[in-house]
Design a protein around this motif. Structure first.
Motif, PDB file in Angstrom:
ATOM      1  N   ASN A  48     -23.467  24.008 -27.358  1.00 63.34           N
ATOM      2  CA  ASN A  48     -24.475  23.679 -28.358  1.00 63.34           C
ATOM      3  C   ASN A  48     -25.546  22.789 -27.725  1.00 63.34           C
ATOM      4  O   ASN A  48     -25.500  22.502 -26.518  1.00 63.34           O
ATOM      5  N   GLU A  49     -26.495  22.350 -28.528  1.00 63.69           N
ATOM      6  CA  GLU A  49     -27.611  21.531 -28.017  1.00 63.69           C
ATOM      7  C   GLU A  49     -27.147  20.211 -27.413  1.00 63.69           C
ATOM      8  O   GLU A  49     -27.813  19.641 -26.559  1.00 63.69           O
ATOM      9  N   ASN A  50     -25.994  19.698 -27.842  1.00 65.64           N
ATOM     10  CA  ASN A  50     -25.459  18.437 -27.332  1.00 65.64           C
ATOM     11  C   ASN A  50     -24.561  18.635 -26.110  1.00 65.64           C
ATOM     12  O   ASN A  50     -23.995  17.679 -25.606  1.00 65.64           O
ATOM     13  N   GLY A  51     -24.397  19.877 -25.674  1.00 64.60           N
ATOM     14  CA  GLY A  51     -23.578  20.153 -24.504  1.00 64.60           C
ATOM     15  C   GLY A  51     -22.114  20.406 -24.805  1.00 64.60           C
ATOM     16  O   GLY A  51     -21.310  20.592 -23.887  1.00 64.60           O
ATOM     17  N   ARG A  52     -21.758  20.428 -26.066  1.00 66.54           N
ATOM     18  CA  ARG A  52     -20.361  20.653 -26.451  1.00 66.54           C
ATOM     19  C   ARG A  52     -20.000  22.126 -26.244  1.00 66.54           C
ATOM     20  O   ARG A  52     -20.709  23.020 -26.694  1.00 66.54           O
ATOM     21  N   LEU A  53     -18.882  22.358 -25.581  1.00 63.32           N
ATOM     22  CA  LEU A  53     -18.432  23.722 -25.326  1.00 63.32           C
ATOM     23  C   LEU A  53     -17.943  24.358 -26.624  1.00 63.32           C
ATOM     24  O   LEU A  53     -17.045  23.848 -27.283  1.00 63.32           O
ATOM     25  N   LEU A  54     -18.568  25.493 -26.979  1.00 65.25           N
ATOM     26  CA  LEU A  54     -18.189  26.208 -28.194  1.00 65.25           C
ATOM     27  C   LEU A  54     -17.340  27.434 -27.887  1.00 65.25           C
ATOM     28  O   LEU A  54     -16.470  27.806 -28.675  1.00 65.25           O
ATOM     29  N   LYS A  55     -17.595  28.075 -26.747  1.00 59.52           N
ATOM     30  CA  LYS A  55     -16.853  29.288 -26.398  1.00 59.52           C
ATOM     31  C   LYS A  55     -16.872  29.476 -24.895  1.00 59.52           C
ATOM     32  O   LYS A  55     -17.899  29.266 -24.249  1.00 59.52           O
ATOM     33  N   ARG A  56     -15.731  29.861 -24.354  1.00 55.80           N
ATOM     34  CA  ARG A  56     -15.606  30.207 -22.943  1.00 55.80           C
ATOM     35  C   ARG A  56     -14.806  31.502 -22.884  1.00 55.80           C
ATOM     36  O   ARG A  56     -13.774  31.638 -23.533  1.00 55.80           O
ATOM     37  N   PHE A  57     -15.321  32.465 -22.102  1.00 57.44           N
ATOM     38  CA  PHE A  57     -14.586  33.714 -21.942  1.00 57.44           C
ATOM     39  C   PHE A  57     -14.939  34.369 -20.612  1.00 57.44           C
ATOM     40  O   PHE A  57     -15.951  34.049 -19.996  1.00 57.44           O
ATOM     41  N   ASN A  58     -14.051  35.257 -20.190  1.00 62.86           N
ATOM     42  CA  ASN A  58     -14.239  35.981 -18.942  1.00 62.86           C
ATOM     43  C   ASN A  58     -14.633  37.417 -19.244  1.00 62.86           C
ATOM     44  O   ASN A  58     -14.209  37.991 -20.235  1.00 62.86           O
ATOM     45  N   VAL A  59     -15.427  37.969 -18.355  1.00 64.22           N
ATOM     46  CA  VAL A  59     -15.829  39.367 -18.430  1.00 64.22           C
ATOM     47  C   VAL A  59     -15.447  40.003 -17.097  1.00 64.22           C
ATOM     48  O   VAL A  59     -15.797  39.473 -16.041  1.00 64.22           O
ATOM     49  N   VAL A  60     -14.727  41.111 -17.155  1.00 63.05           N
ATOM     50  CA  VAL A  60     -14.361  41.850 -15.957  1.00 63.05           C
ATOM     51  C   VAL A  60     -14.833  43.290 -16.150  1.00 63.05           C
ATOM     52  O   VAL A  60     -14.481  43.931 -17.140  1.00 63.05           O
ATOM     53  N   ILE A  61     -15.638  43.768 -15.209  1.00 66.55           N
ATOM     54  CA  ILE A  61     -16.235  45.098 -15.328  1.00 66.55           C
ATOM     55  C   ILE A  61     -15.835  45.932 -14.112  1.00 66.55           C
ATOM     56  O   ILE A  61     -15.940  45.474 -12.975  1.00 66.55           O
ATOM     57  N   GLY A  62     -15.423  47.161 -14.373  1.00 68.62           N
ATOM     58  CA  GLY A  62     -15.036  48.060 -13.300  1.00 68.62           C
ATOM     59  C   GLY A  62     -15.923  49.284 -13.194  1.00 68.62           C
ATOM     60  O   GLY A  62     -15.579  50.236 -12.510  1.00 68.62           O
ATOM     61  N   ASP A  63     -17.052  49.279 -13.874  1.00 64.32           N
ATOM     62  CA  ASP A  63     -17.982  50.413 -13.826  1.00 64.32           C
ATOM     63  C   ASP A  63     -18.947  50.256 -12.656  1.00 64.32           C
ATOM     64  O   ASP A  63     -19.391  49.152 -12.345  1.00 64.32           O
ATOM     65  N   ASP A  64     -19.292  51.382 -12.018  1.00 64.22           N
ATOM     66  CA  ASP A  64     -20.285  51.350 -10.943  1.00 64.22           C
ATOM     67  C   ASP A  64     -21.643  50.936 -11.496  1.00 64.22           C
ATOM     68  O   ASP A  64     -22.046  51.368 -12.572  1.00 64.22           O
ATOM     69  N   LEU A  65     -22.323  50.114 -10.723  1.00 60.93           N
ATOM     70  CA  LEU A  65     -23.664  49.658 -11.078  1.00 60.93           C
ATOM     71  C   LEU A  65     -24.558  49.914  -9.869  1.00 60.93           C
ATOM     72  O   LEU A  65     -24.449  49.245  -8.844  1.00 60.93           O
ATOM     73  N   LYS A  66     -25.436  50.899 -10.000  1.00 59.17           N
ATOM     74  CA  LYS A  66     -26.299  51.303  -8.894  1.00 59.17           C
ATOM     75  C   LYS A  66     -27.470  50.335  -8.745  1.00 59.17           C
ATOM     76  O   LYS A  66     -27.835  49.649  -9.696  1.00 59.17           O
ATOM     77  N   PRO A  67     -28.086  50.281  -7.571  1.00 52.15           N
ATOM     78  CA  PRO A  67     -29.244  49.408  -7.366  1.00 52.15           C
ATOM     79  C   PRO A  67     -30.328  49.668  -8.413  1.00 52.15           C
ATOM     80  O   PRO A  67     -30.670  50.809  -8.708  1.00 52.15           O
ATOM     81  N   GLY A  68     -30.824  48.576  -9.007  1.00 53.07           N
ATOM     82  CA  GLY A  68     -31.860  48.662 -10.030  1.00 53.07           C
ATOM     83  C   GLY A  68     -31.336  48.923 -11.427  1.00 53.07           C
ATOM     84  O   GLY A  68     -32.060  48.780 -12.402  1.00 53.07           O
TER      85      GLY A  68
END
Length: 154
Positions: A81-101
């Motif tokens: 939030n605006e005061n720096g309080r942590l509201l949510k933390r989560f991980n994202v793991v992606i296994g899809d190919d991502l081409k340049p651009g």
């Protein structure tokens, strides 16, 4: 007899932390030359007719800015939030190919427990009033190369 054992261990820990941070700076620069977060937005929505089943949705756009195909990657997302309080933390793991651009949109949706203050605050706060810290600790390329941050990542 060692009388300052605690101080020695503390100093060794500090030096190791500094070494890892310096190493991670270089790796982070390499990661940022290949994969960046183009944008992130938070949306709130009600799922049921009575307004009890509330959800928070995050949409994150990752962009391959390098010249190699990214095979998989992970990210750690922190929302404050605006005061720096942590509201949510989560991980994202992606296994899809991502081409340049190419840009890949990733959507993560979470139920809101109305009895947990940080979750209701996150639900009620507009996206433009939130601060996001996104760290990409791991990138693997189609050619087998990897970039991986060292140490414990919080």
């Amino acid at each position: 007899e060692i009388t300052n054992f605690y101080d020695i261990i503390k100093k060794l820990d500090e030096l190791e932390h500094e070494r890892i941070e310096k190493l991670n700076e270089q790796i982070t620069e390499q990661i940022n030359r290949n994969l960046v977060v183009e944008s992130i937005h938070k949306f709130s929505r009600v799922v049921d007719f009575w307004g009890f089943d509330k959800r928070v949705v995050f949409k994150i756009n990752f962009k391959n800015v390098g010249d190699k195909i990214v095979d998989e990657y992970s990210a750690i997302v922190k929302c404050r939030n605006e005061n720096g309080r942590l509201l949510k933390r989560f991980n994202v793991v992606i296994g899809d190919d991502l081409k340049p651009g190419q840009v890949l949109s990733v959507v993560r949706e979470f139920d809101v427990n109305i009895f947990i203050q940080t979750e209701t605050e996150l639900y009620d706060t507009p996206s433009e009033n939130l601060y996001f810290d996104i760290r990409i600790p791991y990138v693997k390329f189609k050619d087998g190369g990897e970039l991986k941050l060292q140490g414990r990542l919080n």
